[in-house]
Design an enzyme around this catalytic site. Structure first.
Site, PDB file in Angstrom:
ATOM      1  N   SER A  63       0.809  -1.218   0.000  1.00  0.00           N
ATOM      2  CA  SER A  63       0.000   0.000   0.000  1.00  0.00           C
ATOM      3  C   SER A  63       0.841   1.267   0.000  1.00  0.00           C
ATOM      4  CB  SER A  63      -0.957   0.007   1.195  1.00  0.00           C
ATOM      5  OG  SER A  63      -0.252  -0.149   2.414  1.00  0.00           O
ATOM      6  N   ARG A  64       2.145   1.117   0.235  1.00  0.00           N
ATOM      7  CA  ARG A  64       3.051   2.275   0.245  1.00  0.00           C
ATOM      8  C   ARG A  64       4.490   1.777   0.093  1.00  0.00           C
ATOM      9  NH1 ARG A  64       1.367   1.422   5.630  1.00  0.00           N
ATOM     10  NH2 ARG A  64      -0.400   2.808   5.321  1.00  0.00           N
ATOM     11  N   TYR A 117      15.235  -9.049  14.896  1.00  0.00           N
ATOM     12  CA  TYR A 117      14.917  -8.627  13.533  1.00  0.00           C
ATOM     13  C   TYR A 117      15.723  -9.420  12.507  1.00  0.00           C
ATOM     14  CZ  TYR A 117      14.529  -5.618   9.393  1.00  0.00           C
ATOM     15  OH  TYR A 117      14.314  -5.145   8.126  1.00  0.00           O
TER      16      TYR A 117
END
Length: 285
Positions: free
Chosen positions: A26-27, A175
């Site tokens: 979406s971005r 991460y």
């Protein structure tokens, strides 16, 4: 729309009529890659959670779909969570029903928390593990039959090279584990699918990329000013995805490496491009 400074061979390659199923988009980088494909006339199905605007980040899956249609493509916005088995299965089924198959899976969705082990919460750990590693594995797995039928199937995952330099795991263990899980999926599926006509690769930026997520970080304006535009990742992804499947698989490409292989060496149109570790030593995209 074509790759800047492209060679005649690169410029002639197209994603017209090809169907992409991507997570997120979406971005940011995902949307840039989708817009590049849409300019060719591709079909893009987006599985994303952003039905409503984020308070700090622009764009929803619906506004992204409008941009893709305006760019020349066909879009299928799918509201769902890449962590949920039923949502991913529905996304695969809906894409096949709408467009007749799946040619490309783009594993774009990712969560990030750069906290050290003492500070990271198990909720954050689980989020990264579920979206990054499990989501990549599941979207790829559920799409395998369609990709085999494509005749020119590709899986492209936005994840880093498998670098065992201890500084990455030592600085951002939770991460790094989640992102390397994405990369291990590339490594394993490339071997598993090597005789099935499906290419499996990863793509990663050499520098910081100017996205809304970067701009919302502490010191984001400075980071953004020294980062490249997402177009470099879009152009590199386009180059990979328009290569015949089987020509190259099991690679951990960087954006610059791909474009150099296409004969493109001038990256100035993408902005400064300071390497991420020099821009902010404790920052790992």
């Amino acid at each position: 729309m074509s790759i800047p400074n492209s060679t005649p061979e690169t410029a002639s390659r197209s994603l017209a009529g090809r169907t992409i199923l991507m997570s997120g988009g979406s971005r940011g980088i995902g949307l840039a890659i989708a817009l590049r494909a849409a300019a060719d006339g591709a079909n893009i199905a987006m599985l994303a959670k952003t039905a409503e605007p984020h308070p700090k980040l622009e764009g929803t899956v619906y506004t992204a779909a409008e941009q893709l249609e305006a760019a020349g493509g066909k879009a299928l916005p799918i509201i769902g969570d890449v962590r949920r088995d039923e949502d991913v299965a529905r996304a695969v089924e809906s894409t096949i029903e709408q467009f007749g198959g799946i040619d490309i899976v783009l594993n774009n969705a990712s969560a990030i928390d750069l906290s050290g082990t003492d500070a990271v919460t198990m909720k954050s750990y689980d989020l990264m593990a579920d979206i990054n590693t499990r989501g990549t594995f599941m979207l790829s797995k559920f799409s395998l039959d369609a990709l085999r039928r494509s005749g020119n199937g590709h899986i492209l995952t936005l994840s880093p090279p498998l670098n065992l330099d201890p500084k990455w795991a030592g600085g951002y263990l939770a991460y790094t584990m989640a992102k390397y899980g994405m990369s291990l999926t590339t490594l394993g599926l490339a071997e598993e699918l090597k005789n099935d006509g499906v290419s499996v690769n990863s793509l990663w930026p050499v520098t910081g990329i100017n996205t809304a997520a970067i701009r919302n970080m502490p010191g984001g304006d400075k980071l953004a000013a020294a980062s490249r535009s997402a177009d470099i990742m879009a152009d590199a992804a386009h180059a990979i995805l328009t290569r015949p499947s089987g020509q190259s698989t099991g690679n951990f490409y960087t954006d610059e490496e791909v474009l150099r292989e296409e004969g493109i060496t001038d990256f100035s149109q993408y902005a400064p491009g300071i390497p991420a570790d020099k821009l902010m030593p404790d920052f790992f995209l």
